[in-house]
Design a protein around this motif. Structure first.
Motif, PDB file in Angstrom:
ATOM      1  N   VAL A   1       0.845  -1.206   0.000  1.00 46.38           N
ATOM      2  CA  VAL A   1       0.000   0.000   0.000  1.00 46.38           C
ATOM      3  C   VAL A   1       0.876   1.251   0.000  1.00 46.38           C
ATOM      4  N   GLU A   2       1.934   1.218   0.793  1.00 43.49           N
ATOM      5  CA  GLU A   2       2.859   2.349   0.870  1.00 43.49           C
ATOM      6  C   GLU A   2       3.565   2.571  -0.466  1.00 43.49           C
ATOM      7  N   VAL A   3       3.989   1.476  -1.095  1.00 44.39           N
ATOM      8  CA  VAL A   3       4.719   1.575  -2.367  1.00 44.39           C
ATOM      9  C   VAL A   3       3.812   2.105  -3.471  1.00 44.39           C
ATOM     10  N   ILE A   4       2.655   1.464  -3.662  1.00 47.66           N
ATOM     11  CA  ILE A   4       1.755   1.885  -4.738  1.00 47.66           C
ATOM     12  C   ILE A   4       1.169   3.255  -4.432  1.00 47.66           C
ATOM     13  N   GLY A   5       1.040   3.571  -3.134  1.00 50.61           N
ATOM     14  CA  GLY A   5       0.529   4.889  -2.739  1.00 50.61           C
ATOM     15  C   GLY A   5       1.412   6.041  -3.177  1.00 50.61           C
ATOM     16  N   GLU A   6       2.670   5.762  -3.537  1.00 45.59           N
ATOM     17  CA  GLU A   6       3.551   6.811  -4.065  1.00 45.59           C
ATOM     18  C   GLU A   6       3.192   7.169  -5.505  1.00 45.59           C
ATOM     19  N   PHE A   7       2.435   6.286  -6.158  1.00 49.40           N
ATOM     20  CA  PHE A   7       2.114   6.482  -7.571  1.00 49.40           C
ATOM     21  C   PHE A   7       0.619   6.681  -7.819  1.00 49.40           C
ATOM     22  N   VAL A   8      -0.210   6.177  -6.904  1.00 43.42           N
ATOM     23  CA  VAL A   8      -1.661   6.207  -7.080  1.00 43.42           C
ATOM     24  C   VAL A   8      -2.310   6.674  -5.783  1.00 43.42           C
ATOM     25  N   GLN A   9      -3.290   7.560  -5.892  1.00 38.38           N
ATOM     26  CA  GLN A   9      -4.035   7.997  -4.707  1.00 38.38           C
ATOM     27  C   GLN A   9      -5.014   6.886  -4.326  1.00 38.38           C
ATOM     28  N   LEU A  10      -4.773   6.273  -3.170  1.00 33.94           N
ATOM     29  CA  LEU A  10      -5.571   5.133  -2.729  1.00 33.94           C
ATOM     30  C   LEU A  10      -6.523   5.522  -1.604  1.00 33.94           C
ATOM     31  N   LYS A  11      -7.714   4.921  -1.624  1.00 33.53           N
ATOM     32  CA  LYS A  11      -8.687   5.125  -0.559  1.00 33.53           C
ATOM     33  C   LYS A  11      -9.084   3.767   0.000  1.00 33.53           C
ATOM     34  N   LYS A  12      -9.230   3.716   1.333  1.00 31.49           N
ATOM     35  CA  LYS A  12      -9.574   2.438   1.973  1.00 31.49           C
ATOM     36  C   LYS A  12     -11.006   2.061   1.638  1.00 31.49           C
ATOM     37  N   ARG A  13     -11.214   0.807   1.299  1.00 31.27           N
ATOM     38  CA  ARG A  13     -12.535   0.271   1.024  1.00 31.27           C
ATOM     39  C   ARG A  13     -12.595  -1.120   1.624  1.00 31.27           C
ATOM     40  N   GLY A  14     -13.232  -1.235   2.798  1.00 28.76           N
ATOM     41  CA  GLY A  14     -13.255  -2.511   3.487  1.00 28.76           C
ATOM     42  C   GLY A  14     -11.849  -2.896   3.905  1.00 28.76           C
ATOM     43  N   ALA A  15     -11.459  -4.127   3.610  1.00 28.28           N
ATOM     44  CA  ALA A  15     -10.120  -4.590   3.972  1.00 28.28           C
ATOM     45  C   ALA A  15      -9.074  -4.163   2.950  1.00 28.28           C
ATOM     46  N   ASN A  16      -9.517  -3.666   1.795  1.00 27.06           N
ATOM     47  CA  ASN A  16      -8.595  -3.328   0.708  1.00 27.06           C
ATOM     48  C   ASN A  16      -8.555  -1.830   0.449  1.00 27.06           C
TER      49      ASN A  16
END
Length: 640
Positions: free
Chosen positions: A17-32
Motif C-alpha cells: 500500500v505504501e509503495v503503490i501509494g507513491e504512484f496512485v491515490q488510494l482510498k480504503k474500502r473494506g479490507a482493501n
C-alpha cells in the motif's frame, strides 16, 4: 544477480500500500484499497490493492501482481531494478553475486541509457562544486537565484564546462559506450565521427523519472548572445518522452498527496524556488504545452490543480484553451495570477515564503470564473465579442464530466455574464449532444467499483473454455485453501493441497499455465513443502503471477458492514469447503471423461475393423461406468 536472502528481506519489508501509494491515490474500502488505474484512462476506480495478500489487481488493464510487478509494469523496471528501488526505499543493503562479462553485455538498452544519464548528472555536479569554472560561473548563478546549497544538492543541479569535448572525452575514457552517449542526447556526433558536448557552458537541470532516476537534462546558457538558445533540452529517447514527464514530480509526489493539490508552474527555476519556500507540491511542464499524459500523472495523486501564472497577459490568454484539457480529465482547476513582470520564481524571492503562501491563498480563483472574467474584460461592450465569450466559456463547462459541477458553473457564469441561465443550459446541452453524436459508439462505459457481493461469471458454453475454467478453479482452491487442514470424516485430518494433488494425479491438465501451476505445486509437495499464495505471487514467471493474482482478486468486494447494512447473508465457501473441493475435482474429472467419451464415439464411427470396434466399445462402456460413479457421487456427497 541479487541473493535470495536479500530478496527475502526486501519482500518482508515491503508494504504494498505504501509503495503503490507513491504512484496512485488510494482510498480504503473494506479490507482493501482502491484507486484510479495508472495503466488506463478511467474516471471510476477499478484498481484494487490487498495489503493482506500483498497484491494489486487492475481490472481495467488486467494487470496484477506484487509491489515488484507493479514497478516493472509502471516504470518499466527490470526485476533487479524493481528490487533495488524497494531496497533503497526501505534501507536494505543489496547483496549481489558476481556478474560475469557475458551478463554485463546483456544489460538492456534502457538500463544502459539510465546509467549514462546518471553518470552525466554526477559529472555535471562535480564540475559545479569541484572546479574553479563551475564555482565562479555555475554556482554563482544559482546563488544569485537564491538557491541554497541544500536545494542545489537536492535537485542535483550542475554545470557543463565551456569546452567542446569535456564531458564526451571523459565519458569515453571511463568506458561508456559512444552509442548510448549520443542516443541520450548528451553528446553530438560530427561528420568526421568525433563527439562534442551538447550542453557546453550551461548550468544543468537534471530531469528525473517518477521514481527519481535521471532521464534527461535541461541546460540554460548564461551568455547574452541572441543567436544562442536560452535553453537546450534533451531530445526524445527510449527513457525520455517529454509529454509523459513533469519536472519536479519525484520531489513533489508525497506533498501532492498530503495536500491534495498540485501547483503547476512553467519553468525549472519556478519549481525550485517555490519548493525551497516550503511549497513542495509544485511541478512544471518544462516549457512544453500541457499534455493529457501529464494531466493524468497529476490525476493519479490529486484531483486539484492550481496554476501559478506569470503576469504576461498574452501568455495567459494563449494558455486558456489548453487548460480545457484538465477539465476534460475531470480535475478541478484554480489559477493564481502574479503582478505584471513577475513569475513564481521572482515573486517568492521578493515576498518571502510566508507572504508568498498568503498571496496564493488570497488570490486563487476557479478557472472557469477566471476565464469568464478575463474574456469579458477583453470583449468590453461589443455584443458580437461577448457572444463569442459566452460560447467559449460554455465550451469549457461542457468538458466537465461531472454534471452537477457543470450546472453550478452555469449558474455562476450566468450572473457574471448577465445572461439567462436557461440560455446557457440550452447551449451546453447542444454542445454535449453534438459531442455524443460525434463520439457515437466510441465511448466506453466503466462499471462502478462499489461494495457489492462477489460476482459469479456465467457458465461458458464452449466445452474447451469450460475445461479451462474448471482447471482454473483447481488453481484457485489450491491457492486459497491448499495449506489448510480439513476434517474429512470426523476422524482423519489432512491438508487440502496434498489431498487435491493426489486426487488429480491421473488428470492431464491442458491449459498451459494451469498445467505449469499444478506441476510447480506438485513438485513443492513432493519436496515436503506446502507452497502458499506468496510463493506464487513472487514467482519469477509472469504468467504464474498473473493467474495467481487473477484467482486471488475479486472484482467486487464486500464492505466490513455489508451484513449489518443490507441484512443479506452471502454464501461463505469455507462453511462447506469439503463440497467445494470435491466438487471441483470431480467436475474436472467429469469434463475430462466427457472429452474421452466424445473421442471414443468419433473413433467408433470411423473404425471399420470389428476387433477395433469391440475394443473401443469396451473402453466406452468402462468410461460410462466411471462417469456414472462421478454423477452418483454428486448426488450423494456434494449435496450434503
Amino acid at each position: 544477480m541479487i541473493t535470495k536472502q536479500t530478496v527475502d528481506r526486501i519482500m518482508e519489508a515491503t508494504d504494498i500500500v505504501e509503495v503503490i501509494g507513491e504512484f496512485v491515490q488510494l482510498k480504503k474500502r473494506g479490507a482493501n484499497y482502491i484507486g484510479l488505474s495508472p495503466f488506463a484512462n478511467e474516471r471510476t476506480p477499478s484498481f484494487t490493492v490487498s495489503p493482506a495478500k500483498g497484491i494489486f489487481k487492475d481490472f481495467s488493464s488486467g494487470k496484477g501482481g506484487s509491489a515488484v510487478t507493479f514497478l516493472m509494469e509502471l516504470e518499466k523496471f527490470t526485476y533487479p531494478e524493481a528490487l533495488k528501488w524497494l531496497a533503497k526505499k526501505y534501507g536494505i543493503e543489496v547483496e549481489e553475486t558476481v556478474v560475469s562479462e557475458e551478463n554485463k553485455e546483456e544489460e538492456n538498452r534502457r538500463e544502459s541509457l539510465m546509467i549514462v544519464s546518471g553518470y552525466a548528472a554526477k559529472f555535471f555536479q562535480d564540475s559545479l562544486w569541484e572546479t574553479e569554472e563551475g564555482q565562479n560561473i555555475g554556482l554563482s548563478y544559482f546563488k544569485e537565484r537564491g538557491f541554497t546549497n541544500e536545494t542545489i544538492r537536492k535537485f542535483e543541479l550542475g554545470y557543463s564546462p565551456d569546452q567542446w569535448e569535456a564531458f564526451s572525452a571523459q565519458a569515453l575514457k571511463d568506458g561508456y559506450v559512444e552509442e548510448f552517449i549520443v542516443e541520450s542526447g548528451l553528446s553530438v556526433k560530427r561528420e568526421n565521427g568525433s563527439l562534442y558536448d551538447r550542453y557546453r557552458g550551461r548550468v544543468m537541470f537534471p530531469i528525473h523519472s517518477f521514481t527519481g532516476r535521471v532521464i534527461a537534462f535541461g541546460g540554460r546558457t548564461l551568455k547574452n548572445d541572441k543567436n544562442v538558445p536560452k535553453y537546450v533540452n534533451s531530445p526524445e529517447s527510449e527513457i525520455y518522452h517529454k509529454s509523459n514527464v513533469l519536472y519536479g514530480l519525484n520531489f513533489a509526489k508525497k506533498a501532492i498527496r498530503d495536500e491534495d493539490n498540485c501547483y503547476l508552474v512553467e519553468g525549472y527555476a519556478d519549481v525550485i524556488s517555490v519548493h525551497q519556500a516550503g511549497i513542495e507540491n509544485v511541478v512544471a511542464s518544462s516549457g512544453t504545452s500541457l499534455t493529457v499524459e501529464q494531466i493524468r500523472l497529476i490525476g493519479r495523486l490529486t484531483k486539484n490543480i492550481t496554476i501559478l501564472y506569470d503576469g504576461d497577459a498574452a501568455g495567459i490568454k494563449a494558455s486558456l484553451r489548453g487548460l480545457d484539457l484538465i477539465l476534460e480529465e475531470g480535475l478541478n482547476v484554480k489559477v493564481v495570477l502574479f503582478p505584471d513582470g513577475h513569475d513564481p520564481d521572482t515573486y517568492v524571492r521578493l515576498l518571502g515564503s510566508s507572504a508568498f503562501k498568503k498571496y496564493i491563498d488570497d488570490n486563487r480563483k476557479d478557472f472557469i470564473l477566471y476565464k469568464t472574467d478575463i474574456l469579458l474584460k477583453e470583449a468590453g461592450k461589443d455584443p458580437i465579442l461577448k457572444a463569442g465569450v459566452i460560447r467559449e466559456v460554455v465550451e469549457s463547462i461542457a468538458k466537465i464530466p461531472d454534471s452537477i459541477k457543470a450546472s453550478i458553473f452555469i449558474k455562476e457564469c450566468s450572473t457574471l455574464m448577465q445572461i439567462d441561465e436557461r440560455a446557457l443550459l440550452t447551449e451546453l446541452n447542444k454542445m454535449r449532444q453534438a459531442k455524443a453524436k460525434k463520439d457515437g459508439q466510441g465511448q466506453t462505459m466503466h462499471t462502478p467499483f462499489e461494495d457489492a457481493p462477489i460476482a459469479t461469471e456465467p457458465e461458458p458454453q464452449n466445452p474447451e473454455a469450460d475445461g479451462e475454467s474448471q482447471e482454473k478453479e483447481i488453481v484457485r482452491l489450491l491457492l486459497l485453501y491448499g495449506n489448510r487442514m480439513i476434517d474429512w470424516d470426523g476422524i482423519t485430518n489432512t491438508y487440502i493441497g496434498p489431498f487435491m494433488i493426489a486426487e488429480l494425479n491421473d488428470v492431464e491438465f491442458e491449459h498451459p499455465v494451469c498445467k505449469q501451476f499444478v506441476a510447480i505445486y506438485r513438485t513443492e509437495v513432493d519436496n515436503g513443502k506446502l507452497p502458499d499464495e506468496q510463493h506464487f505471487i513472487h514467482y519469477p514467471d509472469k504468467e504464474i503471477v498473473d493467474i495467481t493474482v487473477t484467482m486471488l482478486a475479486n472484482r467486487y468486494m464486500l464492505s466490513e458492514n455489508w451484513m449489518d447494512m443490507h441484512k443479506i447473508l452471502v454464501h461463505d465457501e469455507l462453511s462447506n469447503i469439503r463440497a467445494a473441493i470435491l466438487g471441483a475435482i470431480f467436475h474436472l474429472k467429469k469434463q475430462k471423461i466427457g472429452k474421452i467419451l466424445s473421442k471414443l464415439l468419433a473413433d467408433l464411427q470411423t473404425t471399420e475393423s470389428t476387433i477395433d470396434q469391440e475394443i473401443l466399445m469396451n473402453q466406452y462402456l468402462f468410461m460410462k461406468k466411471v462417469e456414472k460413479k462421478i454423477t452418483d457421487f454428486f448426488g450423494t456427497v456434494i449435496s450434503k
